[in-house]
Design an enzyme around this catalytic site. Structure first.
Site, PDB file in Angstrom:
ATOM      1  N   GLY A 155       0.802  -1.214   0.000  1.00 22.09           N
ATOM      2  CA  GLY A 155       0.000   0.000   0.000  1.00 22.09           C
ATOM      3  C   GLY A 155       0.837   1.268   0.000  1.00 22.09           C
ATOM      4  N   ASP A 391      -4.727  -3.513  -1.421  1.00 17.86           N
ATOM      5  CA  ASP A 391      -3.664  -4.488  -1.168  1.00 17.86           C
ATOM      6  C   ASP A 391      -4.155  -5.934  -1.244  1.00 17.86           C
ATOM      7  OD1 ASP A 391      -1.701  -2.631  -0.742  1.00 17.86           O
ATOM      8  OD2 ASP A 391      -1.527  -2.972   1.426  1.00 17.86           O
ATOM      9  N   PRO A 392      -3.716  -6.683  -2.239  1.00 21.08           N
ATOM     10  CA  PRO A 392      -3.988  -8.123  -2.212  1.00 21.08           C
ATOM     11  C   PRO A 392      -3.427  -8.797  -0.955  1.00 21.08           C
ATOM     12  CG  PRO A 392      -3.242  -7.462  -4.388  1.00 21.08           C
ATOM     13  CD  PRO A 392      -3.078  -6.267  -3.492  1.00 21.08           C
ATOM     14  N   HIS A 393      -2.325  -8.282  -0.400  1.00 23.49           N
ATOM     15  CA  HIS A 393      -1.782  -8.957   0.783  1.00 23.49           C
ATOM     16  C   HIS A 393      -2.528  -8.597   2.072  1.00 23.49           C
ATOM     17  CE1 HIS A 393       1.682  -5.743   1.233  1.00 23.49           C
ATOM     18  NE2 HIS A 393       0.604  -5.330   1.846  1.00 23.49           N
ATOM     19  N   TYR A 422       1.440   3.690 -24.280  1.00 23.94           N
ATOM     20  CA  TYR A 422       0.532   2.834 -25.030  1.00 23.94           C
ATOM     21  C   TYR A 422       1.158   1.452 -25.185  1.00 23.94           C
ATOM     22  CZ  TYR A 422       3.511   3.586 -29.076  1.00 23.94           C
ATOM     23  OH  TYR A 422       4.585   3.615 -29.903  1.00 23.94           O
ATOM     24  N   SER A 447      13.313  -3.695  -9.900  1.00 25.68           N
ATOM     25  CA  SER A 447      13.171  -5.148  -9.863  1.00 25.68           C
ATOM     26  C   SER A 447      12.082  -5.535  -8.878  1.00 25.68           C
ATOM     27  CB  SER A 447      14.489  -5.789  -9.426  1.00 25.68           C
ATOM     28  OG  SER A 447      15.448  -5.599 -10.437  1.00 25.68           O
TER      29      SER A 447
HETATM   30  C1  LIG Z   1      -1.857  -1.036   5.353  1.00 26.72           C
HETATM   31  C2  LIG Z   1      -2.219   0.298   4.837  1.00 26.72           C
HETATM   32  C3  LIG Z   1      -1.325   1.028   4.036  1.00 26.72           C
HETATM   33  C4  LIG Z   1       0.079   0.572   3.792  1.00 26.72           C
HETATM   34  O1  LIG Z   1       0.128  -0.626   3.138  1.00 26.72           O
HETATM   35  P1  LIG Z   1       1.444  -1.547   3.158  1.00 26.72           P
HETATM   36  O2  LIG Z   1       0.997  -2.662   2.299  1.00 26.72           O
HETATM   37  O3  LIG Z   1       1.710  -1.906   4.563  1.00 26.72           O
HETATM   38  O4  LIG Z   1       2.549  -0.757   2.541  1.00 26.72           O
HETATM   39  C5  LIG Z   1      -1.761   2.226   3.524  1.00 26.72           C
HETATM   40  N1  LIG Z   1      -3.000   2.680   3.778  1.00 26.72           N
HETATM   41  C6  LIG Z   1      -3.873   2.011   4.543  1.00 26.72           C
HETATM   42  C7  LIG Z   1      -5.243   2.577   4.783  1.00 26.72           C
HETATM   43  C8  LIG Z   1      -3.513   0.796   5.108  1.00 26.72           C
HETATM   44  O5  LIG Z   1      -4.369   0.142   5.892  1.00 26.72           O
END
Ligand SMILES: *Cc1c(COP(=O)(O)O)cnc(C)c1O
Length: 653
Positions: A155, A391-393, A422, A447
């Site tokens: 994120g 965030d997929p994670h 493009y 990378s």
């Molecule tokens: C977790 C989070 C982030 C940061 O994401 P990371 O994957 O930890 O870098 C940013 N914004 C919000 C609202 C979040 O909950």
């Protein structure tokens, strides 16, 4: 699953007891075999470089044994010190069991070691990344013919990319006014008007510049080339509940943290619209430009969803009344994937009654009421914001590191790109290997892991981003969160050593995060309250030793006056905490549970779980009441399982 059979949630995860271990083992073994065959079959006539005799020699064996030893040591450390995310006994950070398919895909792809910085190093996985990005764009209601998205490290990076394009975009009209052959396109606009143009209008102007063949020259005069004076591009308006990556972003991108303009949050910890309106109108009156407004979908500490629909409406009003527009970014790093639950199988955004009915049918807790109308409206408005972090994670249940960013109008990429963009998009549709595409030219990272992109792509294929696919996972999370909130709201009193304690949620959740708090009824002062909750956190986290030994693990948060203003005091008062010492204490300490368990699959299991939680908390409070603050964790009840002997069977063939 192209001819879709709806996924069974339990079959998607390895499971808290590794219930699907046989299937997972065979998936991973297949991945290893396939990779090894791939090596073996590359020019089959090439000789083997290492012979059987050489491999049997003592020094050779010693190296192999040393390898195994290192791995055993690593495994022991991981087992001793890692947090058991996979268990319903963990309700803390935004981490849980991850999808089996994503784990297997990650392991499989990692063996090919692809690097998505350039298609040359990742012919297969660059495409997967672009397809996964398009999945996200579709989930948010973007037109995938015009938008773009990709997988970031997280994120943070996604937010940086959102602000990066917003910054460069904002500076385009000024750059045009400074260019001899471009200035006629913005003739008659004063500086404030130049800095108030809308996103679509600026991107249309860049099309004009391209037609005139002066785009690159003008781009060199934007913030990207010429830089920007501090504050020149205006204020970045953020809610007080923002993630700290925004403060970092303002720093890294040279905007300066003083140009963040924090807006108060209301009693739901959502951006307060009257405060936002006041801020925006004040800036307009002072002719201070607005670089962007950022809204959060699932705040990191509370899971609160800002009223993005009202932010979009405010922008429309400002355009109409004042001729002032601004960029909007949604930070849905945490909550973004909840959007999957709001689309039907055909991809249409469901209205509120339909969404609730579908989700209630999939929830383990009947009568669940997600989403609230305001939350539903905010998710719907995502289609109208300019870029989104998801965030997929986090709620995508994919292993680290996988964030994501999508942008509504991909023309914006030309403002950051180091190559014609493009190419990126046409490559996705129709790969042209004579001109390999450099993802690295339009993103912040260099990378980067192709395995992470492959994991996200695989998850989206197996459990598509709609209510019948991934929505089934989301329905468990929001359903159990709602249940947890209800249970906490009516939890019985605890009695320990003559003292009485209560536990209560701090507010009704917008998403699947529940903040809650314990209170000693004999000492309701904020200071005592905070101490008690810090002790409870200590008992329920890594603070007091191995989390593997704890019956319940959670996370904590502190809503401080410096970040949140007076809101935490009001929240505390509403929960019966005596806030007479608010000025001195200045913060509210809470426990914070992100509910990402899919294991609690029905009313009976939920009730059993609740009874277990109550008895754990009873024991914890008794310990605290007796003054035995932290549990002995060294000689504790649960010993770590012994390191498993590696499976003997060699891959063979
Ligand atoms: C977790 C989070 C982030 C940061 O994401 P990371 O994957 O930890 O870098 C940013 N914004 C919000 C609202 C979040 O909950």
């Amino acid at each position: 699953m192209s001819e879709q059979t709806n996924p069974i949630v339990e079959a998607l995860f390895l499971g808290p007891k590794a219930e699907n271990r046989d299937d997972f083992r065979s998936m991973v073994a297949d991945a290893l075999d396939e990779h090894m065959f791939w090596r073996r079959d590359y020019f089959p006539a090439d000789p083997a470089e290492v012979g059987a005799a050489e491999r049997a020699a003592a020094p050779y064996r010693a190296t192999i044994e040393a390898t195994e030893q290192v791995l055993h040591e690593l495994s022991a450390r991981l087992k001793d010190q890692s947090v058991p995310w996979f268990s319903p006994r963990y309700l803390g950070h935004m981490t849980a069991d991850t999808l089996m398919v994503a784990n297997a895909a990650y392991i499989m792809t990692m063996l090919y070691n692809t690097n998505n910085v350039a298609s040359e190093a990742s012919p297969a996985t660059t495409l997967l990344e672009l397809e996964a990005g398009a999945d996200l764009a579709r989930m948010f209601g973007y037109d995938t013919r015009r938008s773009w998205g990709h997988i970031t490290s997280g994120g943070h990076t996604a937010n940086y990319e959102g602000l990066w394009v917003a910054r460069n975009l904002k500076s385009v009209p000024l750059a045009m006014a400074a260019h001899p052959r471009a200035k006629e396109l913005v003739a008659g606009l004063d500086r404030h008007q130049l800095l108030s143009l809308g996103v679509g209008a600026i991107l249309d102007l860049t099309d004009d510049l391209k037609r005139r063949g002066i785009f690159t020259e003008v781009r060199a005069l934007t913030a990207r080339g010429a830089g920007a004076e501090p504050g020149e591009l205006g204020k970045l308006i953020v809610p007080r509940s923002r993630h700290y990556s925004w403060d970092k972003a303002a720093d890294v991108l040279g905007l300066g943290q003083d140009n963040l303009s924090p807006v108060d949050v209301d009693e739901h910890c959502r951006m307060d619209m009257s405060a936002l309106t006041k801020t925006v109108e004040g800036l307009i009156a002072a002719k201070t430009p607005i670089l962007a407004v950022m809204g959060v979908v699932g705040s990191t500490e509370e899971g609160a969803v800002d009223p993005l629909h009202e932010v979009v409406e405010l922008r429309r009003r400002c355009e109409e009344r004042h001729g002032v527009s601004f960029y909007i970014h949604a930070d849905a790093a945490f909550g973004g994937y909840l959007a999957a639950a709001l689309r039907d199988q055909a991809g249409a955004f469901m209205d509120l009654p339909q969404a609730r009915q579908r989700l209630d049918g999939l929830s383990p807790h009947p009568g669940a009421t997600w989403p609230k109308p305001e939350v539903h409206a905010a998710f719907k408005a995502l289609a109208e914001v300019d870029s989104i972090t998801a965030d997929p994670h986090k709620m995508g249940f994919v292993p680290y590191a996988a964030g994501g960013v999508v942008m509504r109008d991909r023309r914006i990429l030309d403002l950051i790109s180091y190559e014609a963009t493009y190419l990126v998009q046409s490559f996705a549709k129709d790969p042209d290997w004579s001109r390999p595409v450099e993802l690295g030219s339009v993103i912040i990272e260099g990378s980067k892991s192709g395995a992470a992109a492959a994991a996200v792509w695989s998850a989206h294929r197996l459990a598509p981003l709609n209510v019948d696919g991934f929505g089934r996972v989301i329905a468990r999370c929001v359903g159990v969160a709602d249940w947890f909130y209800q249970k906490l709201s009516h939890a019985p009193e605890f009695r320990a050593e003559g003292r009485r304690f209560t536990v209560r949620p701090i507010m009704a959740p917008d998403t699947n995060m529940v903040d809650f708090t314990f209170l000693d009824l004999a000492d309701r002062s904020l200071a005592a309250h905070n101490r008690l909750n810090e002790q409870m956190y200590g008992i329920s986290s890594y603070v007091s030793g191995r989390t593997y030994a704890h019956g319940f693990n959670t996370s904590q948060t502190r809503l401080t006056r410096s970040a949140y203003g007076d809101t935490p005091r009001r929240l505390a008062a509403a929960r019966g905490i005596d806030t007479g010492d608010w000025d001195a204490v200045g913060q509210l300490a809470l426990l914070r549970s992100t509910v990402m368990t899919t294991a609690l699959d029905g009313p009976d299991r939920l009730e059993q779980y609740w009874q277990e939680l109550l008895s754990i908390w009873q024991a914890d409070l008794t310990q605290i009441a007796r003054g035995e603050l932290l549990r002995q964790t060294t000689s504790d009840a649960v010993a770590p399982p012994a390191v498993a002997t590696p499976a003997a069977a060699p891959p063979g063939q």
